[in-house]
Design a protein around this motif. Sequence first.
Motif, PDB file in Angstrom:
ATOM      1  N   PRO A 107       0.814  -1.219   0.000  1.00 57.54           N
ATOM      2  CA  PRO A 107       0.000   0.000   0.000  1.00 57.54           C
ATOM      3  C   PRO A 107       0.846   1.268   0.000  1.00 57.54           C
ATOM      4  O   PRO A 107       0.392   2.313  -0.467  1.00 57.54           O
ATOM      5  CB  PRO A 107      -0.828  -0.121   1.292  1.00 57.54           C
ATOM      6  N   ARG A 163       0.115   4.765  -1.637  1.00 59.55           N
ATOM      7  CA  ARG A 163       0.033   5.958  -0.757  1.00 59.55           C
ATOM      8  C   ARG A 163       1.034   7.023  -1.226  1.00 59.55           C
ATOM      9  O   ARG A 163       0.865   8.196  -0.951  1.00 59.55           O
ATOM     10  CB  ARG A 163       0.340   5.583   0.692  1.00 59.55           C
ATOM     11  N   CYS A 213       0.765   9.397   2.178  1.00 61.98           N
ATOM     12  CA  CYS A 213      -0.511   9.074   2.836  1.00 61.98           C
ATOM     13  C   CYS A 213      -1.675   9.355   1.886  1.00 61.98           C
ATOM     14  O   CYS A 213      -2.746   9.762   2.324  1.00 61.98           O
ATOM     15  CB  CYS A 213      -0.653   9.812   4.156  1.00 61.98           C
ATOM     16  N   ARG A 214      -1.436   9.159   0.574  1.00 63.32           N
ATOM     17  CA  ARG A 214      -2.514   9.397  -0.393  1.00 63.32           C
ATOM     18  C   ARG A 214      -3.691   8.470  -0.143  1.00 63.32           C
ATOM     19  O   ARG A 214      -3.505   7.338   0.298  1.00 63.32           O
ATOM     20  CB  ARG A 214      -2.017   9.170  -1.824  1.00 63.32           C
ATOM     21  N   ARG A 215      -4.861   8.940  -0.475  1.00 62.61           N
ATOM     22  CA  ARG A 215      -6.052   8.100  -0.409  1.00 62.61           C
ATOM     23  C   ARG A 215      -6.107   7.233  -1.661  1.00 62.61           C
ATOM     24  O   ARG A 215      -5.712   7.661  -2.750  1.00 62.61           O
ATOM     25  CB  ARG A 215      -7.305   8.967  -0.327  1.00 62.61           C
TER      26      ARG A 215
END
Lengths: 142, 649
Positions: B101, B105, B206-208
């Motif tokens: 992930p 992110r 910390c991208r969605r």
Amino acid sequence: MSYTIIEVCNGCGACKRLCPANAISGTQKSLHVIDGSLCIECGACGRVCPKQAVKDSLGRICTAVKKSEWEKPVFDHKKCNSCVICIDACPTGCLAMSGAMGKDKHGKPYMKDDKACIGCGFCAAECPVDAITMAKPAAKAA
Amino acid sequence: MGKGYMGKVLFVDLSKGDFKEETIPDEVYEKYLSGTGLAAYLLYNRIPAGADALGPENIFGLMSGLLTGTGSLFTGRWMAVGKSPLTGGWGDANCGGQFSPAIKRAGYDGILFTGISEKPVYLYIGEGKMELRDASGLWGKDAVETEEMLLEECGHDAKVACIGPAGEKLSLIAGICNDKGRIAARSGLGAVMGSKKLKAVVLDGCRRIPVADRDEMKNLSKICSKWVGMQPPFVPGNMTGFIGAFMRILPTQMAQDGMLYKVMLRKWGTVSMNQVSAEMGDSPIKNWSGSNKDFGMSKSKYVNPDVYTDCEMVKYHCYSCPLGCGGICKMTGKFSETHKPEYESVLALGGLCMNEDSDSIFYMNELLNRAGMDTISAGGTAAFAIECYERGILTKDETDGLELKWGNTAAIVSLIEKMIKREGIGDLLADGSKVASQKIGKGSERYAIHAGGQELAMHDGRGDPGFGLHYSVDPTPGRHTIGAWLYYEMFQLWKKVKSLPAVKPLYHKDAKYKADEEKAIWSNACSKFMNVLNGSGVCMFGAFIGIKRTPTFDWLNAATGWNKSPEDYMEIGERIQTLKQQFNIKHGIEPKSFKANDRSLGIPPLLEGANKGRTVEIDKLMKDYWTAFGWDPETGKPKGETLAKLGIE
């Protein structure tokens, strides 16, 4: 989509200090700006802004909320399958996995750094089994 | 509306220090998904024919899966990709942990590297920054030390993928590590990273991750989670050998349901299979020349699964995994803890070398994880060297004085240490058994058990011919993570893909060894499906519990908003597999040359043990597999009409 800051901003810098994505720039006492390509829409800037200078991605003015009343995650460990998604979803790194819990060697998530939590609710939103609810600390205590 | 993928990749030119984002059109994801599929699409045209895998023209990438971060489960696999220096063809390897992930992110479906840096560097993305930083101080450090130093420097929320000394020293059996010693081990891609002087990638974004229908994702995940949560009490670990023996003796077999394996994985992890496999003829023994007669329960009891869980301090879950087969074990000696060794590592360093010393396996496991060296290939190469020594092909002078005898634990440990350091005999062996046998000569080639240069995994094609076939026909040969008859049974694809035949609930074992037409359908389905899994980031262990319980196709539709049928997804898998085969053709590989070593296929057959008298009908199986894919049955090369049908240019 992104949050934006409007001209009533007094440049206090509270939002910039809080933004977990480093999306806000600006110098003291001047209008701050949100970089739309970095904004993750966590809403922390809107919750902390004392001047109601932040608009959400739908253009609505955000209302400041006392930090002590920000919603925090409450974990239902019976529903939780220890999949770690909430830990990863948290933009501030305030959650962590526990060690073995008694005979059960599968850890569970817990709030490691309460002060770092911005109440964004991403952990609850991404939890695949709805084992997290967001609640105000008072409600949590009750 | 989100579609599960980030829609762009990052290219980093290490020669120039440049960064370039590339937007990927939606149609590409619809044809190739993300992960290895997208990587095959990107690399096929961009790596020139005949490019040196350790040269500047090779492109090395770290890819995330389409389903990673979408609220689906079992979707935390990330993939290393590039031209393999070990096989000379398409290379990929995947790994779990928390890194997958982090790629999304950071804003990308993949991060790809071209060129070669002048000095050691690491890539950092986070806090709105993207930079190549000096890694001179990290060069020479092992994977655990490197990760600890980088987390200290970049913050403890960051995720790190790095190489250890094996990758730096361009060992062709080196991999890429994350989460302090997990490793994307196969295809030798750690050497590619080392050749580029890229020590590590540190991601702290910390991208969605956008999803089309998160509610539907959750509905599907809740059902999957419920299945995984079913955990009846189970037999003690020292009974597992008897289960294997019972399965060996029975003339019939029940079609396997992965729920049984799931229960064992949750209780013990992959080591649950140690004794079962040794007894039933799944695990190769004594460099594939032995059997359960040589490594019976009196020897394998030292690697019974309870040995591992007894010292397990905590279990851990890879990202989005409800199962949790991993664990951290305490140990004594030089290292205080290690990732719970995997079945593959235990048997490669155990039964394959006739080593029954469990403590040494823990030690070598940690040593190899830290070095970033593939335990399968390292064990396979050690077993090769032992056989050469026992047969007089290698002398004591040539082994630096090591008494390389079967089961000589001290010598095996020394050999592994030398391979990591590329010291003496270790330098000869650090590129795997094929390269070593070519240097040694003297007929040693017969004892190098590999396919296309890559050591075979610890599953015996003489027990399940599907393994022998997939070792021999996959564009990344020698791997157990593609298909087998067992996998076809457990995937239960016929429950969604109506054209596929169901497996009979109970069948005579002889049926497994007939190379009938149905086997081509099974193996083709496994290959196609595995490409869907690797495009999506799905863990094979999740897929083992069946397509209805781990609903990959449904998750893909809910994440992307597409309305594709299971057949559509299988065609995507077919396209990716064909493109990877075409990649190999472009780079001059004759598919026949990937046929696994004769001994592993029962040529000649074993004279005793679980697989006594069995020979895999490999030539027919390979031809049938190629034919069913629309590839030339004689050469294994995709036909023009097949490429046209799949839209491969």
